[in-house]
Design an enzyme around this catalytic site. Structure first.
Site, PDB file in Angstrom:
ATOM      1  CG  HIS A   9     -62.518  75.309  39.661  1.00  0.00           C
ATOM      2  ND1 HIS A   9     -63.299  74.392  39.940  1.00  0.00           N
ATOM      3  CD2 HIS A   9     -63.023  75.992  38.769  1.00  0.00           C
ATOM      4  CE1 HIS A   9     -64.589  74.710  39.283  1.00  0.00           C
ATOM      5  NE2 HIS A   9     -64.336  75.603  38.699  1.00  0.00           N
ATOM      6  CB  CYS A  18     -50.110  89.461  25.514  1.00  0.00           C
ATOM      7  SG  CYS A  18     -51.102  88.396  24.296  1.00  0.00           S
ATOM      8  CD  GLU A  55     -54.091  83.199  20.252  1.00  0.00           C
ATOM      9  OE1 GLU A  55     -53.135  82.700  21.441  1.00  0.00           O
ATOM     10  OE2 GLU A  55     -54.869  83.393  20.303  1.00  0.00           O
ATOM     11  CG  ASP A  66     -52.605  79.205  21.983  1.00  0.00           C
ATOM     12  OD1 ASP A  66     -52.598  78.065  22.305  1.00  0.00           O
ATOM     13  OD2 ASP A  66     -53.499  80.040  22.467  1.00  0.00           O
TER      14      ASP A  66
HETATM   15  C1  PEP Z   1     -50.956  82.899  24.124  1.00  0.00           C
HETATM   16  O1  PEP Z   1     -51.418  81.960  23.557  1.00  0.00           O
HETATM   17  O2  PEP Z   1     -49.883  83.193  24.214  1.00  0.00           O
HETATM   18  C2  PEP Z   1     -51.862  83.728  25.157  1.00  0.00           C
HETATM   19  C3  PEP Z   1     -51.446  84.858  25.664  1.00  0.00           C
HETATM   20  O3  PEP Z   1     -52.947  83.417  25.229  1.00  0.00           O
HETATM   21  P1  PEP Z   1     -53.473  82.104  26.178  1.00  0.00           P
HETATM   22  O4  PEP Z   1     -52.377  81.785  27.240  1.00  0.00           O
HETATM   23  O5  PEP Z   1     -54.548  82.625  26.988  1.00  0.00           O
HETATM   24  O6  PEP Z   1     -53.949  81.027  25.206  1.00  0.00           O
HETATM   25 MG    MG Z   2     -53.587  81.898  23.259  1.00  0.00          MG
END
Ligand code: PEP
Ligand code: MG
Length: 754
Positions: free
Chosen positions: A362, A674, A603, A627
């Site tokens: 949190h 992203c 990912e 990921d």
């Molecule tokens: C990622 O895995 O790169 C991603 C953007 O998602 P998260 O960090 O939320 O797993």
């Molecule tokens: Mg991810």
């Protein structure tokens, strides 16, 4: 032997200080192997010596005084080779060095084993025998195993003791404590330890003189805590969105629950005084959460303890005055709760450091939302000794310096100053086009999960949202939010950015993002039930969410839906049918809403190799490098022990991203990035060189990436990419890109080190 080993390790873990710990080790080992002497030498890296730190058998006066130059004698040899040395007749060895101050004249048998942590030899554990003696394999492995287990305890004790020494000397710590970089930024401030007042564990058991009076006092304390929580919730209203207040509602619910109040009162009625009864109740309930495998649920134990301490504070004193917070408060604790964070006035909170917790706690989420640097999981943090001390929190690298020496302080002051200057330079880029020197526009989008986390400046600056992590609002509740709550939430995001596109990602729980009310207990959560796997097994959760997204977009028409953790095409086919179903249902119900573009995240390695099949099915792709790095390199992204190996500039990651871009474009589909790589200025040129169509990042990276983008041409980016793709290691690529940024005058954009 195993019992002896456990006993020694246990004793050492409970030792009050380093000297005590080492003394226990040498005595325990000497007895266990029947040696004449056991000693520990620790390496003093600054003075370049091995120092005798404890002995059982040699002269006690020599402890702390006898030093050997680094690399000399048999101790030096063990350190150099980083492996045990077992000699029946040590004086016959060419590296043998006679040390007279210790009284060691007559010893022949020698066994030395290195004490190693993180590849560094911290010291040497030695046993000696008057008679020639070759120690047995069992004895060697006993010492070896013990030394491996002691390394952590020694590092921890060392950090604590060095801090104590600081109180009486001018010597300063050059070393830093390491944890998880959980919210970026650098800050210098003063430590305030959360909860010095009420130590629940220190409460003794006492009989209640008047159980009725104890019960009344207890009820009054609970009521006072309830009032405090409501006040804090209001206090936070300006900083955090209403959806995050759910956290306080959960605490208030817990406070009102039978579990806490009734159980304590039952105990009081059996004749125990209120603080003692409270201690028992809290310990029992925290233990239930502590025993859970799920990290998120384990963290609820800290909420329980937090409530316990608050009630105790009110029981101990009717007049509880909140602590004084210095201007640049760095909140420090074994556990730091969200409530404690809220207690610090927003303008005084400069940083957060916690011995436990991870970047998904949190507190880490809230710290990121507030833009406050945070380092979590600093396991060696000597919390009880840092109150009032100066700290440096480096939220980029996950480092904490306690009472830093002048040179380190000066360096960080420079960095803080540079960050300030840099941000002034970056401000000048606001509103300018995100395009390369040769006019290629690359939309820069935002990653977010809490609407209010993003200031209005970032909302104006970004060309849309490239990743809205819907699980964040799910994580801070105590049950699944219904369709209405979700619709209102998504409407706020879509409205803030309309007409710019907003990519809402469907629920990506599991892995490091468990929900408190939907426990998934697995030994390998990252390879387990997460992301769309849960959505497919629980279509009701998915359909509710998609219906809410579609309803929210009715007025704005800027929604795009993204599916996380896709590993095969059947998942996409099945989820698209569900999205279609939700859309049909809404049309039947009279809603007027267009079918939004649907995309997938790439990912997982399998998605890289099937990018073309995926691209044929969807409207867009987005590469989740966080990921992807974890799965390509087989490194848990949250595990501090392997954090050094996790590197998204690894050639394998870059080659995979390149392959995905080519695959998507072969089918005319746009592809964005992203993951964190998209916000790393060192990677911008590489991603542009590959032809990535958009970059999505946290608010703090937008202007930095824009600066790089506006300083390069596509042709130059391609040249750099070509060279980088031929390189063999992440460190080569990093050095190459750092040099490139230096060359174009943007060296200030990357952080030194990493
Ligand atoms: C990622 O895995 O790169 C991603 C953007 O998602 P998260 O960090 O939320 O797993
Ligand atoms: Mg991810």
């Amino acid at each position: 032997m195993l019992d002896t080993l456990h006993r020694i390790v246990n004793d050492v873990n409970g030792a009050p200080d380093l000297e005590g710990a080492l003394q226990m080790i040498v005595s325990g080992v000497k007895q266990a192997v029947g040696a004449d002497v056991c000693s520990v030498y620790l390496t003093d890296f600054d003075a370049r010596t091995h120092v005798l730190k404890a002995t059982d058998g040699l002269r006690q006066e020599a402890v702390g005084k006898v030093t050997l130059p680094l690399g000399r004698g048999l101790i030096g040899l063990v350190t150099e080779r980083a492996e045990p040395l077992n000699l029946a007749d040590a004086p016959g060895h060419p590296r043998y060095l006679r040390v007279t101050e210790t009284g060691e004249t007559e010893y022949r048998g020698f066994l030395g084993v290195p004490i190693i942590q993180n590849r560094r030899v911290l010291g040497v554990l030695v046993v000696r025998q008057r008679q020639p003696r070759e120690f047995s394999d069992d004895e060697v492995t006993f010492l070896f195993t013990l030394a491996a287990q002691l390394a952590g305890a020694i590092t921890h004790a060392r950090a604590s003791c060095e801090l104590t020494a600081l109180a009486s000397s001018d010597e300063r710590l050059n070393r830093f404590l390491e944890g998880r970089a959980s919210s970026s930024g650098v800050v210098i401030g003063q430590a305030v330890v959360a909860y010095r007042l009420a130590d629940l564990d220190a409460v003794p058991d006492r009989p209640a003189e008047d159980p009725q009076a104890e019960e009344t006092k207890f009820r009054a304390a609970v009521a006072a805590v309830e009032q405090d929580l409501r006040r804090l919730k209001d206090q936070l209203a300006d900083t955090l969105p209403a959806e995050d207040h759910a956290l306080f509602d959960a605490l208030l619910l817990m406070l009102a629950s039978d579990m806490l109040v009734e159980h304590t009162i039952e105990r009081i009625r059996t004749g125990i005084w209120a603080p003692g009864a409270l201690r028992h109740t809290i310990a029992a309930h925290a233990a239930v959460f502590d025993a859970m495998e799920d990290i998120y649920l384990r963290e609820r134990a800290s909420d329980v303890r937090d409530l316990g301490r608050r009630i105790l504070m009110h029981l101990q004193s009717e007049d509880v005055t909140p602590p004084e917070f210095p201007e640049r408060t760095i909140l420090v604790g074994d556990e730091v709760s969200a409530v404690q964070l809220a207690e610090v006035p927003r303008e005084r909170l400069a940083g957060v450091v916690a011995a436990s917790g991870s970047s998904s706690s949190h507190v880490a989420i809230l710290a990121r939302g507030m833009g406050v640097p945070a380092v979590m999981g600093v396991t060696d943090l000597p919390v009880s000794r840092v109150e009032g001390r100066q700290l440096i929190v480096d939220g980029y690298r996950g480092r904490v310096y306690v009472a830093p020496p002048p040179a380190v302080l000066a360096e960080y002051e420079r960095l803080v100053g540079e960050e300030r200057e840099l941000s002034a330079e970056l401000d000048a880029l606001r509103g300018l086009a995100a395009e390369t020197l040769d006019g290629i526009e690359v939309p820069l989008l935002l990653n977010t999960g809490l609407v209010n986390e993003v200031g209005s400046q970032a909302i104006d600056e970004a060309q849309g949202v490239g990743l809205y992590r819907t699980e964040v609002p799910f994580m801070i509740r105590d049950r699944f939010p219904g369709e209405g709550v979700q619709t209102a939430n998504y409407e706020r995001v879509l409205e803030s950015f309309a007409p710019r596109p907003v990519i809402l990602r469907t629920l990506d729980i599991g892995g490091d993002k468990p929900l408190p009310y939907f426990p998934v207990v697995e030994s390998n959560p990252f390879l387990g039930w997460r992301g769309v796997r849960i959505s497919l097994d629980h279509p009701e959760i998915f359909l509710t969410q998609v219906r809410a997204m579609l309803r929210a977009s009715a007025n704005f028409n800027n929604l795009q839906i993204m599916l996380p953790m896709i590993t095969s095409v059947t998942e996409v086919d099945e989820l698209q049918l569900l999205i279609q179903q939700a859309h049909d249902e809404l049309l039947d119900e009279g809603f007027v809403v267009d079918m939004p573009p649907v995309g997938v995240m790439v990912e997982v390695p399998s998605a890289v190799y099937q990018v073309e099949e995926l691209a044929r099915r969807v409207d867009f792709l987005s590469i989740g490098t966080n990921d992807l790095t974890q799965y390509l390199l087989a490194v848990d992204r949250n595990n501090p022990s392997v954090a050094e190996i996790y590197d998204d500039l690894h050639p394998a990651v870059l080659r995979a991203v390149d392959q995905v871009v080519k695959g998507a474009h072969a089918h005319g589909k746009p592809v964005g990035v992203c993951g964190e790589l998209a916000g790393n200025p060192l990677a911008t040129a590489l991603l542009i060189g590959m032809g990535v169509d958009s970059l999505s990042m946290s608010a703090g990276s937008l202007l930095k990436v824009k600066w790089v983008l506006r300083s390069i041409s596509r042709a130059r980016a391609r040249q750099w990419l070509k060279a980088a793709l031929r390189m063999e290691s992440a460190s080569q690529i990093r050095a190459f890109m750092e040099a490139n940024l230096d060359k174009i005058g943007l060296g200030g954009l990357y952080r030194p080190g990493k």
